[in-house]
Scaffold this motif. Sequence first.
Motif, PDB file in Angstrom:
ATOM      1  N   TRP A 239       0.846  -1.188   0.000  1.00  0.00           N
ATOM      2  CA  TRP A 239       0.000   0.000   0.000  1.00  0.00           C
ATOM      3  C   TRP A 239       0.887   1.246   0.000  1.00  0.00           C
ATOM      4  O   TRP A 239       1.667   1.473   0.924  1.00  0.00           O
ATOM      5  CB  TRP A 239      -0.939   0.011   1.201  1.00  0.00           C
ATOM      6  N   THR A 240       0.754   2.059  -1.047  1.00  0.00           N
ATOM      7  CA  THR A 240       1.621   3.228  -1.214  1.00  0.00           C
ATOM      8  C   THR A 240       0.927   4.539  -0.858  1.00  0.00           C
ATOM      9  O   THR A 240       1.551   5.597  -0.928  1.00  0.00           O
ATOM     10  CB  THR A 240       2.138   3.311  -2.656  1.00  0.00           C
ATOM     11  N   GLY A 241      -0.356   4.464  -0.493  1.00  0.00           N
ATOM     12  CA  GLY A 241      -1.060   5.679  -0.105  1.00  0.00           C
ATOM     13  C   GLY A 241      -0.504   6.245   1.196  1.00  0.00           C
ATOM     14  O   GLY A 241       0.117   5.546   1.992  1.00  0.00           O
ATOM     15  N   GLU A 242      -0.734   7.544   1.397  1.00  0.00           N
ATOM     16  CA  GLU A 242      -0.206   8.203   2.587  1.00  0.00           C
ATOM     17  C   GLU A 242      -1.107   7.968   3.796  1.00  0.00           C
ATOM     18  O   GLU A 242      -2.312   7.840   3.678  1.00  0.00           O
ATOM     19  CB  GLU A 242      -0.064   9.703   2.336  1.00  0.00           C
ATOM     20  N   GLY A 243      -0.481   7.940   4.948  1.00  0.00           N
ATOM     21  CA  GLY A 243      -1.209   7.882   6.205  1.00  0.00           C
ATOM     22  C   GLY A 243      -0.944   9.142   7.004  1.00  0.00           C
ATOM     23  O   GLY A 243      -0.130   9.984   6.626  1.00  0.00           O
ATOM     24  N   ASP A 244      -1.638   9.286   8.127  1.00  0.00           N
ATOM     25  CA  ASP A 244      -1.434  10.472   8.954  1.00  0.00           C
ATOM     26  C   ASP A 244      -0.088  10.402   9.674  1.00  0.00           C
ATOM     27  O   ASP A 244       0.541   9.354   9.758  1.00  0.00           O
ATOM     28  CB  ASP A 244      -2.581  10.629   9.964  1.00  0.00           C
ATOM     29  N   ALA A 245       0.346  11.550  10.210  1.00  0.00           N
ATOM     30  CA  ALA A 245       1.685  11.671  10.788  1.00  0.00           C
ATOM     31  C   ALA A 245       1.847  10.905  12.090  1.00  0.00           C
ATOM     32  O   ALA A 245       2.975  10.594  12.488  1.00  0.00           O
ATOM     33  CB  ALA A 245       2.023  13.144  11.009  1.00  0.00           C
ATOM     34  N   ASP A 246       0.750  10.601  12.778  1.00  0.00           N
ATOM     35  CA  ASP A 246       0.846   9.883  14.037  1.00  0.00           C
ATOM     36  C   ASP A 246       0.683   8.379  13.836  1.00  0.00           C
ATOM     37  O   ASP A 246       1.589   7.608  14.115  1.00  0.00           O
ATOM     38  CB  ASP A 246      -0.203  10.391  15.025  1.00  0.00           C
ATOM     39  N   TYR A 247      -0.479   7.967  13.368  1.00  0.00           N
ATOM     40  CA  TYR A 247      -0.810   6.543  13.329  1.00  0.00           C
ATOM     41  C   TYR A 247      -0.561   5.881  11.981  1.00  0.00           C
ATOM     42  O   TYR A 247      -0.692   4.671  11.855  1.00  0.00           O
ATOM     43  CB  TYR A 247      -2.264   6.344  13.748  1.00  0.00           C
ATOM     44  N   GLY A 248      -0.227   6.662  10.947  1.00  0.00           N
ATOM     45  CA  GLY A 248       0.030   6.084   9.637  1.00  0.00           C
ATOM     46  C   GLY A 248      -1.203   5.490   8.988  1.00  0.00           C
ATOM     47  O   GLY A 248      -1.117   4.510   8.252  1.00  0.00           O
ATOM     48  N   LEU A 249      -2.363   6.095   9.231  1.00  0.00           N
ATOM     49  CA  LEU A 249      -3.626   5.559   8.736  1.00  0.00           C
ATOM     50  C   LEU A 249      -4.168   6.405   7.602  1.00  0.00           C
ATOM     51  O   LEU A 249      -4.115   7.641   7.633  1.00  0.00           O
ATOM     52  CB  LEU A 249      -4.653   5.514   9.872  1.00  0.00           C
ATOM     53  N   GLY A 250      -4.729   5.749   6.584  1.00  0.00           N
ATOM     54  CA  GLY A 250      -5.372   6.434   5.475  1.00  0.00           C
ATOM     55  C   GLY A 250      -6.869   6.203   5.494  1.00  0.00           C
ATOM     56  O   GLY A 250      -7.417   5.639   6.446  1.00  0.00           O
ATOM     57  N   SER A 251      -7.543   6.621   4.424  1.00  0.00           N
ATOM     58  CA  SER A 251      -8.989   6.441   4.315  1.00  0.00           C
ATOM     59  C   SER A 251      -9.375   6.333   2.848  1.00  0.00           C
ATOM     60  O   SER A 251      -9.052   7.217   2.048  1.00  0.00           O
ATOM     61  CB  SER A 251      -9.726   7.615   4.970  1.00  0.00           C
TER      62      SER A 251
END
Length: 326
Positions: A239-251
């Motif tokens: 998975w190459t999509g970005e996640g948030d700076a804290d938890y590394g989660l995308g949507s």
Amino acid sequence: MRTASRTRPTIALTAIAAASVLLLTGCGTTEEAGAASGEAAIVITDDRGESVELAAPAEKVVALEWNTAENLVALGVMPVGVADTEGYGDWVKAEALDDSVKDVGDRGEPSVDAIAGLAPDLVLTTTDLSESVIAQIEEFAPVMVVRGADASNPIGQMESNLERIATATGHEAEGEDLLSGFHENLADGKSELEAAGLSGAPFMMSDSWATGGQVSIRPFAEGALLTAVTEELGLENVWTGEGDADYGLGSIDVEGLTSVGDVEFLYIANGETDAYQNELAGNAVWLSLPFVQSGNVHRLPDGIWMFGGPSSMNDYIDAVVTTLAG
């Protein structure tokens, strides 16, 4: 399945945690010296950059996030209060709370009065809690704030959180044992997956939920703790999509998965709330995905807290290895 030597002593505190912890010594033990002089026996720099001063190792501790509660129990310290004890019991199976633990409200909005009523030596929370609530609690108890997660160093942040909680409670040796067991379990799991021919196998990790029939999918991107642990097991995140700076989660929604090929698709749900098995059971897009067609969709056991400490990560390692190589 391996029994991972989770209680063998090996490593000492990391340099990061050691630098953040100052033990003021004098005659006798640090606790005795502090008590005799009136000075703090333990001073810890938390993730706000604030110095948390304790006259002695904390015994009556309230935990306002589940990862801090899990770490306390793993270290041998049963908290006197935890935010949302019922939710903890549903989502965190690695370290159980006993009946003595009081519920102090929601994780995002704990009851300050309930916390005060427990007269804690220390309150543990994360940077996810509002500064205004933290300030109210600090009027009657010391508060140590750790960062819930750090996508730039997910495993290191998890370890640092445990180490500082261990120091604050006087359980440094137990903390070293926990981290030793975690790293041994990682190494054992990696060996088992390699022996099963899965070294370098592509994977994607996610969870999901449904609202009004609409399915939302949360990919665990680079920087997510579970992604980092799975990569340490020798698998390759696709998975190459970005996640948030804290938890590394995308949507994303289900259409967002159409770029994913035939991978080991790992996910965590809870009880009957499984959007992949329920809401997407007859969805044409979902059914067309290569990993669905090849049967490589793997629901991991309930109760693995995705944002937990070494105990939850050990459960996750065991689940991945059993699911893929068992």
